[in-house]
Design a protein around this motif. Sequence first.
Motif, PDB file in Angstrom:
ATOM      1  N   ALA A  62       1.200  -1.246  -0.218  1.00  0.00           N
ATOM      2  CA  ALA A  62       0.395  -0.105  -0.102  1.00  0.00           C
ATOM      3  C   ALA A  62       0.757   1.566   0.008  1.00  0.00           C
ATOM      4  O   ALA A  62       1.723   1.187   0.710  1.00  0.00           O
ATOM      5  CB  ALA A  62      -1.258  -0.013   1.265  1.00  0.00           C
TER       6      ALA A  62
ATOM      7  N   TYR B  89       0.801   5.638   0.815  1.00  0.00           N
ATOM      8  CA  TYR B  89       0.392   6.486   0.341  1.00  0.00           C
ATOM      9  C   TYR B  89       0.921   7.592   0.287  1.00  0.00           C
ATOM     10  O   TYR B  89       1.992   8.077   0.520  1.00  0.00           O
ATOM     11  CB  TYR B  89       0.518   6.848   2.533  1.00  0.00           C
ATOM     12  CG  TYR B  89      -1.184   6.114   2.958  1.00  0.00           C
ATOM     13  CD1 TYR B  89      -2.082   6.845   3.331  1.00  0.00           C
ATOM     14  CD2 TYR B  89      -0.863   4.908   3.404  1.00  0.00           C
ATOM     15  CE1 TYR B  89      -3.603   6.829   3.960  1.00  0.00           C
ATOM     16  CE2 TYR B  89      -2.211   4.615   4.178  1.00  0.00           C
ATOM     17  CZ  TYR B  89      -3.188   5.037   4.548  1.00  0.00           C
ATOM     18  OH  TYR B  89      -4.263   4.814   5.021  1.00  0.00           O
TER      19      TYR B  89
ATOM     20  N   THR C 133      -2.308  -1.211  -4.197  1.00  0.00           N
ATOM     21  CA  THR C 133      -2.846  -0.320  -3.777  1.00  0.00           C
ATOM     22  C   THR C 133      -2.668   1.426  -3.401  1.00  0.00           C
ATOM     23  O   THR C 133      -1.297   1.370  -2.204  1.00  0.00           O
ATOM     24  CB  THR C 133      -3.628  -0.441  -2.257  1.00  0.00           C
ATOM     25  OG1 THR C 133      -3.944  -1.168  -2.038  1.00  0.00           O
ATOM     26  CG2 THR C 133      -4.705   0.144  -1.838  1.00  0.00           C
TER      27      THR C 133
ATOM     28  N   ILE D 111      -3.087   4.799  -2.186  1.00  0.00           N
ATOM     29  CA  ILE D 111      -4.053   5.564  -1.978  1.00  0.00           C
ATOM     30  C   ILE D 111      -3.913   7.441  -2.326  1.00  0.00           C
ATOM     31  O   ILE D 111      -2.683   6.787  -1.432  1.00  0.00           O
ATOM     32  CB  ILE D 111      -3.344   5.230  -0.159  1.00  0.00           C
ATOM     33  CG1 ILE D 111      -3.802   3.868  -0.104  1.00  0.00           C
ATOM     34  CG2 ILE D 111      -4.499   5.896   0.604  1.00  0.00           C
ATOM     35  CD1 ILE D 111      -3.327   2.930   1.227  1.00  0.00           C
TER      36      ILE D 111
ATOM     37  N   GLY E 119      -8.513   9.563  -4.204  1.00  0.00           N
ATOM     38  CA  GLY E 119      -8.784   8.026  -5.417  1.00  0.00           C
ATOM     39  C   GLY E 119      -8.980   8.071  -6.022  1.00  0.00           C
ATOM     40  O   GLY E 119      -9.429   6.979  -6.809  1.00  0.00           O
TER      41      GLY E 119
ATOM     42  N   THR F  47      -4.741  -1.010  -7.551  1.00  0.00           N
ATOM     43  CA  THR F  47      -5.861  -0.880  -6.419  1.00  0.00           C
ATOM     44  C   THR F  47      -6.693   0.135  -6.164  1.00  0.00           C
ATOM     45  O   THR F  47      -5.719   1.037  -5.292  1.00  0.00           O
ATOM     46  CB  THR F  47      -6.726  -1.327  -5.671  1.00  0.00           C
ATOM     47  OG1 THR F  47      -5.918  -3.561  -6.467  1.00  0.00           O
ATOM     48  CG2 THR F  47      -8.090  -1.668  -5.335  1.00  0.00           C
TER      49      THR F  47
ATOM     50  N   CYS G 293      -7.662   4.073  -4.151  1.00  0.00           N
ATOM     51  CA  CYS G 293      -7.952   4.068  -2.918  1.00  0.00           C
ATOM     52  C   CYS G 293      -8.216   5.123  -2.548  1.00  0.00           C
ATOM     53  O   CYS G 293      -7.134   5.975  -2.491  1.00  0.00           O
ATOM     54  CB  CYS G 293      -8.288   3.131  -1.588  1.00  0.00           C
ATOM     55  SG  CYS G 293      -8.374   3.278   0.288  1.00  0.00           S
ATOM     56  N   ARG G 294      -8.936   6.107  -1.822  1.00  0.00           N
ATOM     57  CA  ARG G 294      -9.155   7.797  -1.194  1.00  0.00           C
ATOM     58  C   ARG G 294      -9.782   7.187   0.140  1.00  0.00           C
ATOM     59  O   ARG G 294     -10.337   6.558   1.219  1.00  0.00           O
ATOM     60  CB  ARG G 294     -10.613   8.003  -1.682  1.00  0.00           C
ATOM     61  CG  ARG G 294     -11.076   9.675  -1.117  1.00  0.00           C
ATOM     62  CD  ARG G 294     -12.265   9.778  -2.116  1.00  0.00           C
ATOM     63  NE  ARG G 294     -12.426  11.686  -1.200  1.00  0.00           N
ATOM     64  CZ  ARG G 294     -13.709  11.898  -1.216  1.00  0.00           C
ATOM     65  NH1 ARG G 294     -14.155  11.739  -2.499  1.00  0.00           N
ATOM     66  NH2 ARG G 294     -13.778  13.380  -1.211  1.00  0.00           N
ATOM     67  N   ALA G 295      -8.515   7.798   1.266  1.00  0.00           N
ATOM     68  CA  ALA G 295      -8.062   8.370   2.283  1.00  0.00           C
ATOM     69  C   ALA G 295      -6.744   9.022   3.013  1.00  0.00           C
ATOM     70  O   ALA G 295      -6.339   9.590   2.155  1.00  0.00           O
ATOM     71  CB  ALA G 295      -7.604   6.280   2.899  1.00  0.00           C
TER      72      ALA G 295
ATOM     73  N   THR H 170      -8.924   3.560   9.090  1.00  0.00           N
ATOM     74  CA  THR H 170      -8.299   3.380   8.272  1.00  0.00           C
ATOM     75  C   THR H 170      -7.195   3.269   7.645  1.00  0.00           C
ATOM     76  O   THR H 170      -6.649   1.953   7.270  1.00  0.00           O
ATOM     77  CB  THR H 170      -8.834   4.119   6.692  1.00  0.00           C
ATOM     78  OG1 THR H 170     -10.351   3.793   7.176  1.00  0.00           O
ATOM     79  CG2 THR H 170      -8.403   3.525   5.321  1.00  0.00           C
TER      80      THR H 170
ATOM     81  N   VAL I 133      -5.423  -1.541   6.701  1.00  0.00           N
ATOM     82  CA  VAL I 133      -4.882  -1.105   5.563  1.00  0.00           C
ATOM     83  C   VAL I 133      -3.824  -1.578   5.872  1.00  0.00           C
ATOM     84  O   VAL I 133      -3.767  -2.625   5.003  1.00  0.00           O
ATOM     85  CB  VAL I 133      -4.531   0.100   4.586  1.00  0.00           C
ATOM     86  CG1 VAL I 133      -3.213   0.082   3.759  1.00  0.00           C
ATOM     87  CG2 VAL I 133      -5.564   0.712   3.722  1.00  0.00           C
TER      88      VAL I 133
END
Length: 216
Positions: free
Chosen positions: A4, A6, A28, A30, A34, A41, A43-45, A52, A56
């Motif tokens: 993931a 960010y 993912t 992030i 998003g 993939t 992802c909005r966060a 969250t 994750v």
Amino acid sequence: MKIAVYGATGMVGGQIVKESLRRGHNVTAISRTGAAVPGATACRAELADVRTFASVASDHDAVVLATVPSRTGGDHGEWLAAMKAAFGSAGTTRLLVVGGAGALEINGVRLCDSPDFPEPYRSEARSMAAAYDEIRSAPEALNWTMLAPAPVMQPGTRSGKYVTADNSPAGRSITTQDFAVAMLDELEAPSHRRARFTVANPELNMDAVATAQPVS
């Protein structure tokens, strides 16, 4: 490996996503919006969303934090608090953090404390340095690594070549592409558990570090 990222749509995070996908990892991406990222993939966060973040982290083999303090006049304290909360919510998941060059040292003096450090970058650099201080004091269970760039980091080409150092700049500059290579090399073959290191492109040397235009 499930990774993931960010800050996946940023200058550095975007390259980390691309390098991860290039190596066949499940990514993912992030971001606050998003936004779609080909091959990943989306992802909005928000980083400050601890629930969250914990979810994750538990669902991935590694989380990369490629975020920076506000550059539009926002409170850097909010970003630092979100980073601290993330450090406390990662559990046993591997955490890789994009650090700042300003916290590196030359002759025992942090770059961000040097009188020659460009004033417009100083506040951000010191906030990034504070994040390093926070993660160094994290409980032993946190499996973290921080990778700091050379004083100059900018988009360029992917050479796949870099040199490393610990607390002082390894050279003047690093491309965002080769920074991502170094990050993924560390992720796939860990050698800096609970430690910071820094990278630079080998064709550039320390002669120009003092006059370089720093990143934070």
